[in-house]
Design a protein around this motif. Structure first.
Motif, PDB file in Angstrom:
ATOM      1  N   GLU A 238      -3.123  -8.849 -16.661  1.00  0.00           N
ATOM      2  CA  GLU A 238      -3.467  -8.453 -15.297  1.00  0.00           C
ATOM      3  C   GLU A 238      -2.538  -9.094 -14.272  1.00  0.00           C
ATOM      4  O   GLU A 238      -2.089  -8.435 -13.324  1.00  0.00           O
ATOM      5  N   GLN A 242      -0.418  -6.539 -11.771  1.00  0.00           N
ATOM      6  CA  GLN A 242      -0.912  -6.282 -10.416  1.00  0.00           C
ATOM      7  C   GLN A 242       0.190  -6.076  -9.368  1.00  0.00           C
ATOM      8  O   GLN A 242       0.093  -5.145  -8.564  1.00  0.00           O
ATOM      9  N   PRO A 243       1.267  -6.904  -9.345  1.00  0.00           N
ATOM     10  CA  PRO A 243       2.301  -6.651  -8.326  1.00  0.00           C
ATOM     11  C   PRO A 243       2.917  -5.266  -8.437  1.00  0.00           C
ATOM     12  O   PRO A 243       3.147  -4.588  -7.426  1.00  0.00           O
ATOM     13  N   LEU A 245       1.516  -2.609  -9.777  1.00  0.00           N
ATOM     14  CA  LEU A 245       0.491  -1.633  -9.405  1.00  0.00           C
ATOM     15  C   LEU A 245       0.414  -1.495  -7.888  1.00  0.00           C
ATOM     16  O   LEU A 245       0.262  -0.381  -7.366  1.00  0.00           O
ATOM     17  N   ARG A 246       0.540  -2.623  -7.190  1.00  0.00           N
ATOM     18  CA  ARG A 246       0.514  -2.559  -5.720  1.00  0.00           C
ATOM     19  C   ARG A 246       1.750  -1.851  -5.176  1.00  0.00           C
ATOM     20  O   ARG A 246       1.674  -1.132  -4.177  1.00  0.00           O
ATOM     21  N   ARG A 247       2.900  -2.053  -5.834  1.00  0.00           N
ATOM     22  CA  ARG A 247       4.135  -1.382  -5.398  1.00  0.00           C
ATOM     23  C   ARG A 247       4.140   0.102  -5.745  1.00  0.00           C
ATOM     24  O   ARG A 247       4.912   0.878  -5.181  1.00  0.00           O
ATOM     25  N   GLY A 248       3.318   0.487  -6.707  1.00  0.00           N
ATOM     26  CA  GLY A 248       3.299   1.869  -7.160  1.00  0.00           C
ATOM     27  C   GLY A 248       4.303   2.155  -8.257  1.00  0.00           C
ATOM     28  O   GLY A 248       4.469   3.314  -8.659  1.00  0.00           O
TER      29      GLY A 248
END
Length: 299
Positions: A238, A242-243, A245-248
């Protein structure tokens, strides 16, 4: 054995095995190679059997394998005891901790935990990257004093304490999913030949086995980069996922579900003072950084 085993002979025996040779052991102990040979022969006379096979590199015999973890432990404890009363002060001597850590912990939370430990600058740490089976062997042989492992049952001579839960998220690069390939045929990335997390997760999600293309990337950091680059989908810790996922640049894998892995800290019992201090810090750090078992279903 009626007579105690001299500590300098035990240190010599361990050094021959750990350094991988008589000359290397001599350099590590700052003595001559003939002295190494004489000490080892004296120890073998005391125990009444050969302890080292004179191969390249030297290997412990069956009797040597039984003695080696005890030798390593006694030598380490003696070194810390000497330092605690000022012996060796000014020589640069310091407690040394041999630790084993699984790859994902090493590339996420563990190094920060080490760097923030109270004794970080007073203790020398030597790390081995190892999976569950390897950490068991390293602990049992005395090659490491403690390990982050997925095995909760303590190795003989060790204690086992809960660190926390590392959650893995099934993710992929958007462009990998844009191709419209069905999940059963979508390429995946594995860490190594022993990594079955992707395959077993896919089987659980689909309800049957599938054989998609598999890429092997045996580095935790490179594994994450390979998934983000679109080489295949993968289960990422995770904290790593996560980074992105936040950036897309990563998205959740359709039909995928998180997978929780319980991590334990196994360490020598009794611990040396330096190990006890580090263990207390790591357990507190992990309690803040990792998930608790009641935060999700642990597998």
């Amino acid at each position: 054995m009626s007579d105690p085993l001299p500590l300098h002979q035990l240190a010599t025996f361990a050094a021959v095995i750990d350094a991988g040779g008589f000359e290397a052991a001599a350099r590590s102990l700052n003595v001559s190679p003939p002295a190494i040979s004489q000490r080892l022969k004296a120890l073998e006379r005391t125990v009444g059997r050969s302890l080292v096979e004179r191969t390249v590199p030297p290997l412990p015999t069956a009797a040597g394998e039984r003695l080696l973890p005890h030798a390593r432990r006694l030598v380490g404890m003696a070194a810390e005891a000497a330092l605690s009363v000022g012996l060796g002060a000014g020589t640069g001597a310091r407690p040394t901790l041999h630790l084993a850590v699984n790859a994902d912990s090493l590339d996420t939370w563990f190094l920060e935990a080490l760097a923030t430990a109270p004794g970080a600058h007073r203790t020398q740490v030597l790390l081995e990257r190892a999976d569950q089976d390897e950490t068991h062997r390293l602990l049992l042989s005395g090659q490491v004093q403690a390990a982050v492992t997925t095995a909760s049952t303590p190795v003989p001579g060790c204690t086992s304490e809960l660190l926390g839960v590392m959650r893995y998220l099934p993710v992929a690069a958007p462009r990998l999913l844009d191709a419209g390939e069905e999940l059963a045929r979508l390429p995946m990335v594995d860490f190594d030949d022993a990594d079955d997390l992707q395959r077993s997760s896919l089987t659980a999600w689909l309800g049957h086995a599938a054989t998609p293309p598999r890429h092997k990337v045996p580095s935790s950091t490179a594994f994450a980069r390979a998934v983000e680059a679109g080489l295949g989908w993968g289960m990422l810790p995770e904290e790593q996922a996560q980074p992105a996922l936040r950036r897309g640049t990563l998205v959740p894998l359709p039909q995928g579900r998180p997978h929780d892995v319980v991590l334990s800290w196994q360490s020598w019992d009794p611990p040396t003072p330096a190990l006890a201090e580090l263990s207390a810090h790591l357990l507190g750090f992990a309690a803040r950084r990792l998930r608790r078992p009641d935060e999700g279903d642990a597998a």
